[in-house]
Design a protein around this motif. Structure first.
Motif, PDB file in Angstrom:
ATOM      1  N   SER A 153       0.747  -1.453  -0.230  1.00 17.42           N
ATOM      2  CA  SER A 153       0.143   0.240   0.113  1.00 17.42           C
ATOM      3  C   SER A 153       0.979   1.284  -0.096  1.00 17.42           C
ATOM      4  CB  SER A 153      -1.003   0.012   1.233  1.00 17.42           C
ATOM      5  OG  SER A 153      -0.127  -0.036   2.555  1.00 17.42           O
ATOM      6  N   LEU A 154       2.279   1.164  -0.418  1.00  9.94           N
ATOM      7  CA  LEU A 154       3.056   2.221  -0.240  1.00  9.94           C
ATOM      8  C   LEU A 154       2.419   3.363  -1.373  1.00  9.94           C
ATOM      9  CD1 LEU A 154       6.735   0.558  -0.748  1.00  9.94           C
ATOM     10  CD2 LEU A 154       5.582   1.702   1.043  1.00  9.94           C
ATOM     11  N   LYS A 155       2.696   4.596  -1.011  1.00 14.70           N
ATOM     12  CA  LYS A 155       2.199   5.659  -1.946  1.00 14.70           C
ATOM     13  C   LYS A 155       3.286   5.827  -3.250  1.00 14.70           C
ATOM     14  CE  LYS A 155       0.715   8.675   1.796  1.00 14.70           C
ATOM     15  NZ  LYS A 155       0.523   7.722   2.647  1.00 14.70           N
ATOM     16  N   PHE A 156       2.645   6.378  -4.238  1.00  7.10           N
ATOM     17  CA  PHE A 156       3.294   6.316  -5.551  1.00  7.10           C
ATOM     18  C   PHE A 156       4.898   6.753  -5.359  1.00  7.10           C
ATOM     19  CE2 PHE A 156      -0.314   4.270  -7.080  1.00  7.10           C
ATOM     20  CZ  PHE A 156      -1.259   5.073  -7.220  1.00  7.10           C
ATOM     21  N   ARG A 180       5.347   2.378 -20.480  1.00 12.02           N
ATOM     22  CA  ARG A 180       5.527   1.157 -20.674  1.00 12.02           C
ATOM     23  C   ARG A 180       4.417   0.380 -20.247  1.00 12.02           C
ATOM     24  NH1 ARG A 180      10.881  -2.081 -20.979  1.00 12.02           N
ATOM     25  NH2 ARG A 180      12.295  -0.407 -21.472  1.00 12.02           N
ATOM     26  N   ALA A 181       3.491   0.508 -19.446  1.00 13.92           N
ATOM     27  CA  ALA A 181       2.350  -0.192 -18.827  1.00 13.92           C
ATOM     28  C   ALA A 181       1.351   0.079 -19.650  1.00 13.92           C
ATOM     29  CB  ALA A 181       2.360  -0.169 -17.248  1.00 13.92           C
ATOM     30  N   GLY A 182       1.027   1.310 -20.099  1.00 14.09           N
ATOM     31  CA  GLY A 182      -0.137   1.783 -20.852  1.00 14.09           C
ATOM     32  C   GLY A 182      -0.972   2.384 -19.955  1.00 14.09           C
ATOM     33  N   MET A 183      -0.662   2.771 -18.913  1.00 14.76           N
ATOM     34  CA  MET A 183      -1.792   3.227 -17.884  1.00 14.76           C
ATOM     35  C   MET A 183      -0.992   3.793 -16.916  1.00 14.76           C
ATOM     36  SD  MET A 183      -3.210  -0.107 -16.197  1.00 14.76           S
ATOM     37  CE  MET A 183      -3.568  -1.087 -17.550  1.00 14.76           C
ATOM     38  N   THR A 184      -1.731   4.657 -15.987  1.00  9.08           N
ATOM     39  CA  THR A 184      -0.910   5.292 -14.991  1.00  9.08           C
ATOM     40  C   THR A 184      -0.745   4.314 -13.565  1.00  9.08           C
ATOM     41  OG1 THR A 184      -2.929   6.101 -13.929  1.00  9.08           O
ATOM     42  CG2 THR A 184      -2.070   7.282 -15.503  1.00  9.08           C
ATOM     43  N   PRO A 185       0.230   4.603 -12.925  1.00  7.04           N
ATOM     44  CA  PRO A 185       0.096   3.738 -11.711  1.00  7.04           C
ATOM     45  C   PRO A 185      -0.935   3.695 -10.897  1.00  7.04           C
ATOM     46  CG  PRO A 185       2.212   5.146 -11.660  1.00  7.04           C
ATOM     47  CD  PRO A 185       1.551   5.720 -12.970  1.00  7.04           C
ATOM     48  N   LYS A 186      -1.760   4.557 -10.714  1.00 12.54           N
ATOM     49  CA  LYS A 186      -3.202   4.539  -9.966  1.00 12.54           C
ATOM     50  C   LYS A 186      -3.881   3.520 -10.664  1.00 12.54           C
ATOM     51  CE  LYS A 186      -6.723   7.610  -8.279  1.00 12.54           C
ATOM     52  NZ  LYS A 186      -7.805   6.453  -8.537  1.00 12.54           N
TER      53      LYS A 186
END
Length: 541
Positions: free
Chosen positions: A498-501, A523-529
């Protein structure tokens, strides 16, 4: 036409410089513009521009850090620093890094044009100085006496005793060698498109012009430079510090000379770098290693700096081949030229037939050839790996043949087997170094200061050769691979913690959370959130 790049995190500055300056009128081609030093450094390593105009304050890598990297690896590139900070400390640091100009913002288009004209004038003067035929002819008459060159050639080719070395160094006024020395051997590839007159002195003049460049650079390093009777240029570099530092100095020296010869003389050279030896008496080992590295020009092409450490690792030096024919055959075998090797065998056998020597002499000659091939394997195959070829059996097998034609066919088979052995070991060595590099990346990915230079020091390879083989083996550049590892680790943390971004960004080696988010989305095609809230939560992927 010189090449220039702009580095500034303010888009309005970059657009303004691109659109308001008629770059070609000032002698420059604008090769690119970049928003931070990290992206600019990747472009510099790839394109090697002549001029870099950079802001100081930028994310990821500031202008002074970029200037430091340029000064260390490509000292011939001019750097102009633009800054809004009127600080004496910045100016001092810029001077230490040999920055060409340090200019305060805001700067007008007229001032930029003046800077470009000044930089072009300096570059033109340097070009003119190198092409000044009368100056070079005058220096040719005052060149180092032949006696000094012949002494230095004996020193590296056959070796001399300590007492004679000390006596001759004092006599010729040569600087004493330190605890470590390395030989660099450079050879002219060809004279390119330059038209030569039919007189031999014109060729000699161009050779001297190249040698003059090597000598000029030697004035900034602890180096001895001379030419051999084969018209090769030899540099002996020495130092008291870390061996890696001396090796990097040798590579930087050779790269700078190679660049200047190509740019100012319009032809190319290839340089080979030998292994570091602890004393002047052992310089022949380093010299032979440099010659072996130079032989790989056949495999890797012209206009390069090749190191024997990159190509063959760190085995102990083996004895030299007994004859010129043996040495040429071994050179062809080590560079993987099967056609050249077979032609040399056919030529050697034909010469034996024409000489009509006794059969015992022929057998002895063949044994020498086999021994030379075995020495080649020992040079390349580490002592902890057992060669699959039984040299004793090969030495005895030559006596079972009754004709030179049979020996020729057998020797071609032997050469093929030796080349296979060497190729397999070379692949083993390269694979081992790449595996070591991958382990280093996966262990130290969280270090936001990790650089290509650090990685190359760890695996004992030059940056240019490592970049070539790393991409061949992984399909990605160092930066792309490192980014992939970091993003994969970030995905794990997004799924399992549950670490913050910004905490995850720091955990995987990114001090700037915004830059981390940009790379992650790319790289992933989406935001970390989105990754944490969406597919990662639903499927665990």
């Amino acid at each position: 036409m010189y090449k220039a790049i702009i580095v500034d995190d303010e888009a309005v500055v970059r657009v303004g410089l691109k659109n308001t300056i008629q770059w070609r009128e000032h002698g420059f081609e604008l090769a690119g513009d970049y928003a931070n030093g990290r992206d600019a450094w990747e472009a510099i390593e790839q394109d090697k521009p002549d001029l870099v105009i950079s802001d100081i304050s930028m994310p990821f890598m500031d202008g002074l850090e970029l200037a430091g990297l340029i000064a260390a690896s490509y000292p011939y590139i001019k750097v102009i620093i633009l800054t809004g900070f009127d600080e004496f400390e910045y100016a001092q640091q810029a001077l230490r890094l040999k920055v060409s100009d340090f200019v305060l913002k805001p700067i007008t288009a007229r001032e930029i044009r003046g800077l470009l004209d000044k930089a072009r004038s300096e570059m033109d003067e340097e070009r003119q100085r190198r092409e000044d035929l009368s100056r070079l002819q005058s220096q040719l008459k005052q060149s180092v006496p032949l006696l000094r060159e012949r002494f230095l050639e004996r020193l590296v080719a056959v070796g001399l005793g300590k007492a004679e070395i000390e006596d001759r160094f004092a006599y010729f006024g040569l600087p004493p060698l330190g605890a470590g020395s390395v030989a660099v051997v450079a050879d002219i590839d060809d004279f390119g498109d330059r038209e030569l007159l039919s007189y031999a002195h014109d060729v000699e003049f161009l050779r001297f012009a190249a040698f003059d460049i090597f000598e000029e650079i030697a004035g900034r390093e602890n180096a001895i430079v001379f030419r051999t009777r084969e018209e090769r240029m030899v540099v002996i570099l020495t130092g008291e510090g870390d061996g890696n530092e001396l090796y990097e100095t040798a590579f930087r020296y050779a790269e700078e000379a190679r660049h200047h010869i190509e740019k100012f003389l319009s032809f190319t050279v290839t340089a080979g770098i030998g292994r570091i030896v602890p004393s002047a008496e052992l310089l022949p080992d380093s010299y032979k290693g440099a010659l072996s590295a130079l032989d790989y020009r056949f495999l890797h092409g012209k206009n390069r700096v090749l190191s024997i450490l990159d190509l063959e690792g760190r085995p102990e030096a083996a004895p030299p081949a007994a004859m010129a024919w043996d040495r040429k055959l071994v050179s062809a075998v080590k560079t993987g030229s099967i056609r050249e090797a077979q032609e040399l065998i056919e030529r050697g056998i034909a010469e034996l037939k024409q000489s009509r020597v006794p059969i015992e002499t022929c057998f002895l000659q063949m044994q020498k050839v086999v021994l030379s091939l075995m020495n080649a394997i020992q040079e390349v195959v580490p002592h902890d790996r057992e060669a699959s070829i039984d040299s004793q059996m090969m030495l005895m097998e030559v006596y079972r043949f009754k004709t030179l034609d049979e020996i020729e066919a057998w020797l071609k088979q032997v050469v093929s087997a030796v080349m296979t052995e060497i190729a397999e070991n070379r692949n083993h060595f390269t694979n081992a170094q790449i595996h070591k590099a991958v382990e280093y990346i996966e262990t130290n990915y969280a270090n936001d200061k990790m650089s290509l230079q650090d990685l190359c020091r760890h695996v004992l390879m030059s940056t240019s050769y490592f970049s070539l083989v790393f991409k061949q083996h992984t399909g990605e550049t160092f930066v792309e691979y490192l980014t992939g590892v970091r993003i994969a680790k970030a995905k794990e943390l997004l799924r399992s913690t549950s670490l913050k971004f910004y905490e995850i960004a720091a955990e995987v080696g990114y001090g700037d959370p915004n830059y981390f988010s940009i790379l992650f989305k790319k790289r992933a095609g989406m935001t970390p959130k989105d990754y944490r809230d969406g597919p990662a939560k639903e499927s665990g992927t």
